[in-house]
Design a protein around this motif. Structure first.
Motif, PDB file in Angstrom:
ATOM      1  N   LEU A  16     145.296 -11.105 144.233  1.00  0.00           N
ATOM      2  CA  LEU A  16     144.746 -11.073 142.875  1.00  0.00           C
ATOM      3  C   LEU A  16     144.754 -12.448 142.219  1.00  0.00           C
ATOM      4  O   LEU A  16     143.938 -12.715 141.342  1.00  0.00           O
ATOM      5  N   LEU A  17     145.662 -13.312 142.633  1.00  0.00           N
ATOM      6  CA  LEU A  17     145.735 -14.661 142.062  1.00  0.00           C
ATOM      7  C   LEU A  17     145.075 -15.706 142.962  1.00  0.00           C
ATOM      8  O   LEU A  17     144.924 -16.855 142.561  1.00  0.00           O
ATOM      9  N   GLY A  18     144.708 -15.302 144.172  1.00  0.00           N
ATOM     10  CA  GLY A  18     144.095 -16.228 145.131  1.00  0.00           C
ATOM     11  C   GLY A  18     142.601 -16.325 144.911  1.00  0.00           C
ATOM     12  O   GLY A  18     141.825 -15.613 145.538  1.00  0.00           O
ATOM     13  N   TYR A  19     142.199 -17.196 144.018  1.00  0.00           N
ATOM     14  CA  TYR A  19     140.788 -17.329 143.657  1.00  0.00           C
ATOM     15  C   TYR A  19     139.896 -17.606 144.858  1.00  0.00           C
ATOM     16  O   TYR A  19     138.774 -17.130 144.921  1.00  0.00           O
ATOM     17  N   ASP A  20     140.399 -18.351 145.849  1.00  0.00           N
ATOM     18  CA  ASP A  20     139.562 -18.610 147.019  1.00  0.00           C
ATOM     19  C   ASP A  20     139.383 -17.338 147.858  1.00  0.00           C
ATOM     20  O   ASP A  20     138.299 -17.075 148.369  1.00  0.00           O
ATOM     21  N   HIS A  21     140.407 -16.517 147.945  1.00  0.00           N
ATOM     22  CA  HIS A  21     140.270 -15.264 148.692  1.00  0.00           C
ATOM     23  C   HIS A  21     139.368 -14.278 147.945  1.00  0.00           C
ATOM     24  O   HIS A  21     138.606 -13.543 148.562  1.00  0.00           O
ATOM     25  N   ILE A  22     139.449 -14.293 146.625  1.00  0.00           N
ATOM     26  CA  ILE A  22     138.558 -13.436 145.837  1.00  0.00           C
ATOM     27  C   ILE A  22     137.107 -13.881 146.022  1.00  0.00           C
ATOM     28  O   ILE A  22     136.210 -13.051 146.183  1.00  0.00           O
ATOM     29  N   MET A  23     136.870 -15.180 146.032  1.00  0.00           N
ATOM     30  CA  MET A  23     135.507 -15.687 146.265  1.00  0.00           C
ATOM     31  C   MET A  23     135.003 -15.269 147.640  1.00  0.00           C
ATOM     32  O   MET A  23     133.836 -14.907 147.796  1.00  0.00           O
ATOM     33  N   PHE A  24     135.890 -15.306 148.647  1.00  0.00           N
ATOM     34  CA  PHE A  24     135.511 -14.871 149.986  1.00  0.00           C
ATOM     35  C   PHE A  24     135.097 -13.400 149.959  1.00  0.00           C
ATOM     36  O   PHE A  24     134.047 -13.028 150.503  1.00  0.00           O
ATOM     37  N   LEU A  25     135.899 -12.566 149.305  1.00  0.00           N
ATOM     38  CA  LEU A  25     135.572 -11.143 149.185  1.00  0.00           C
ATOM     39  C   LEU A  25     134.243 -10.936 148.466  1.00  0.00           C
ATOM     40  O   LEU A  25     133.413 -10.132 148.908  1.00  0.00           O
ATOM     41  N   LEU A  26     134.050 -11.638 147.374  1.00  0.00           N
ATOM     42  CA  LEU A  26     132.806 -11.495 146.618  1.00  0.00           C
ATOM     43  C   LEU A  26     131.598 -11.907 147.457  1.00  0.00           C
ATOM     44  O   LEU A  26     130.551 -11.266 147.407  1.00  0.00           O
ATOM     45  N   ALA A  27     131.760 -12.965 148.232  1.00  0.00           N
ATOM     46  CA  ALA A  27     130.658 -13.392 149.109  1.00  0.00           C
ATOM     47  C   ALA A  27     130.320 -12.301 150.124  1.00  0.00           C
ATOM     48  O   ALA A  27     129.157 -12.111 150.472  1.00  0.00           O
ATOM     49  N   LEU A  28     131.340 -11.580 150.571  1.00  0.00           N
ATOM     50  CA  LEU A  28     131.112 -10.502 151.536  1.00  0.00           C
ATOM     51  C   LEU A  28     130.413  -9.296 150.921  1.00  0.00           C
ATOM     52  O   LEU A  28     129.594  -8.648 151.566  1.00  0.00           O
ATOM     53  N   ILE A  29     130.739  -8.971 149.661  1.00  0.00           N
ATOM     54  CA  ILE A  29     130.240  -7.712 149.092  1.00  0.00           C
ATOM     55  C   ILE A  29     129.048  -7.860 148.164  1.00  0.00           C
ATOM     56  O   ILE A  29     128.403  -6.869 147.847  1.00  0.00           O
ATOM     57  N   VAL A  30     128.729  -9.074 147.743  1.00  0.00           N
ATOM     58  CA  VAL A  30     127.675  -9.263 146.744  1.00  0.00           C
ATOM     59  C   VAL A  30     126.317  -8.716 147.195  1.00  0.00           C
ATOM     60  O   VAL A  30     125.523  -8.275 146.373  1.00  0.00           O
ATOM     61  N   ILE A  31     126.047  -8.710 148.484  1.00  0.00           N
ATOM     62  CA  ILE A  31     124.741  -8.224 148.934  1.00  0.00           C
ATOM     63  C   ILE A  31     124.633  -6.710 148.872  1.00  0.00           C
ATOM     64  O   ILE A  31     123.553  -6.160 148.970  1.00  0.00           O
ATOM     65  N   GLY A  32     125.773  -6.044 148.711  1.00  0.00           N
ATOM     66  CA  GLY A  32     125.749  -4.598 148.566  1.00  0.00           C
ATOM     67  C   GLY A  32     126.030  -3.883 149.867  1.00  0.00           C
ATOM     68  O   GLY A  32     126.457  -4.481 150.853  1.00  0.00           O
ATOM     69  N   GLY A  33     125.791  -2.604 149.842  1.00  0.00           N
ATOM     70  CA  GLY A  33     126.067  -1.753 150.987  1.00  0.00           C
ATOM     71  C   GLY A  33     126.863  -0.550 150.523  1.00  0.00           C
ATOM     72  O   GLY A  33     127.190  -0.414 149.346  1.00  0.00           O
ATOM     73  N   ARG A  34     127.188   0.297 151.449  1.00  0.00           N
ATOM     74  CA  ARG A  34     127.971   1.483 151.117  1.00  0.00           C
ATOM     75  C   ARG A  34     129.435   1.092 150.968  1.00  0.00           C
ATOM     76  O   ARG A  34     129.918   0.192 151.659  1.00  0.00           O
ATOM     77  N   LEU A  35     130.123   1.781 150.091  1.00  0.00           N
ATOM     78  CA  LEU A  35     131.530   1.484 149.842  1.00  0.00           C
ATOM     79  C   LEU A  35     132.336   1.575 151.129  1.00  0.00           C
ATOM     80  O   LEU A  35     133.159   0.701 151.408  1.00  0.00           O
ATOM     81  N   ARG A  36     132.073   2.572 151.924  1.00  0.00           N
ATOM     82  CA  ARG A  36     132.806   2.735 153.182  1.00  0.00           C
ATOM     83  C   ARG A  36     132.615   1.515 154.095  1.00  0.00           C
ATOM     84  O   ARG A  36     133.565   1.036 154.710  1.00  0.00           O
ATOM     85  N   SER A  37     131.389   1.018 154.191  1.00  0.00           N
ATOM     86  CA  SER A  37     131.108  -0.158 155.019  1.00  0.00           C
ATOM     87  C   SER A  37     131.830  -1.394 154.489  1.00  0.00           C
ATOM     88  O   SER A  37     132.367  -2.191 155.258  1.00  0.00           O
ATOM     89  N   LEU A  38     131.836  -1.533 153.179  1.00  0.00           N
ATOM     90  CA  LEU A  38     132.508  -2.687 152.572  1.00  0.00           C
ATOM     91  C   LEU A  38     134.019  -2.628 152.794  1.00  0.00           C
ATOM     92  O   LEU A  38     134.647  -3.655 153.080  1.00  0.00           O
ATOM     93  N   VAL A  39     134.592  -1.447 152.699  1.00  0.00           N
ATOM     94  CA  VAL A  39     136.029  -1.294 152.947  1.00  0.00           C
ATOM     95  C   VAL A  39     136.341  -1.577 154.418  1.00  0.00           C
ATOM     96  O   VAL A  39     137.360  -2.191 154.737  1.00  0.00           O
ATOM     97  N   LYS A  40     135.445  -1.180 155.335  1.00  0.00           N
ATOM     98  CA  LYS A  40     135.642  -1.491 156.765  1.00  0.00           C
ATOM     99  C   LYS A  40     135.674  -3.002 156.988  1.00  0.00           C
ATOM    100  O   LYS A  40     136.489  -3.513 157.761  1.00  0.00           O
ATOM    101  N   ILE A  41     134.785  -3.711 156.326  1.00  0.00           N
ATOM    102  CA  ILE A  41     134.735  -5.169 156.451  1.00  0.00           C
ATOM    103  C   ILE A  41     136.038  -5.785 155.947  1.00  0.00           C
ATOM    104  O   ILE A  41     136.633  -6.644 156.604  1.00  0.00           O
ATOM    105  N   VAL A  42     136.504  -5.320 154.800  1.00  0.00           N
ATOM    106  CA  VAL A  42     137.747  -5.827 154.223  1.00  0.00           C
ATOM    107  C   VAL A  42     138.929  -5.505 155.142  1.00  0.00           C
ATOM    108  O   VAL A  42     139.824  -6.323 155.336  1.00  0.00           O
TER     109      VAL A  42
END
Length: 186
Positions: A16-42
């Protein structure tokens, strides 16, 4: 057991405090997709960084800090840049690979905080559980917005704008970390 809860909380706070890790996550999910697919990626990311966190914390594999931190920045820039051409079919493999890099970074953080002699593996796994909980919360909170944008006529523009911003941060951190500079606001 107290140590396990302590490390779970550390992992949760770190993500939650790791801004670079949050940016990485946002880059992964910004394009969208199903929640299940996004959770699999994470989760693929978490499995990967669990492996290298354990190896690095036990000093089985040790890499230079500058290389690790630069690799993390590069992963952010790369995933954001990939969004300009949409996602490749190998998102899980790519995320897993970058998770390996991020695991070394997590090990450095934990080394600075002090690792226990007793129950090391349990503490490291607890840290990763905390990271996973934090990541799933971030994805779950962002998902309604991402899904709404994905259905809008401005989807592509929003993805490009968000990815451009994330890419700039990633490149900024990469230059900063490769050359040992300090100029980024975060």
């Amino acid at each position: 057991l107290e140590r396990v809860f302590e490390f779970t909380e550390l992992g949760f706070e770190h993500i939650l405090l790791g801004y670079d890790h949050i940016m990485f996550l946002l880059a992964l999910i910004v394009i969208g997709g199903r929640l299940r697919s996004l959770v699999k990626i994470v989760t693929a990311f978490t499995v990967a960084h669990s492996i290298t966190l354990i190896l690095a914390a036990q000093e089985i594999v040790v890499l230079p800090d500058r290389l690790i931190e630069s690799g993390i920045a590069l992963s952010i820039a790369y995933v954001a840049a990939e969004n300009f051409w949409l996602k490749s079919a190998d998102t899980l493999k790519l995320t897993f690979f970058f998770g390996l890099v991020h695991g070394f970074g997590f090990a450095n953080v934990l080394r600075e905080l002090g690792l226990p002699d007793q129950g090391l593996i349990a503490s490291l796994l607890a840290f990763n559980v905390g990271v996973e909980i934090g990541q799933v919360i971030i994805v779950s909170l962002m998902f309604p917005l991402v899904a709404w944008v994905a259905r809008s006529r401005h989807h592509r523009r929003v993805v490009l704008a968000a990815s451009a911003l994330i890419f700039l941060f990633g490149v900024g951190w990469l230059v900063e970390r490769v050359f040992g500079l300090t100029y980024m606001p975060l």
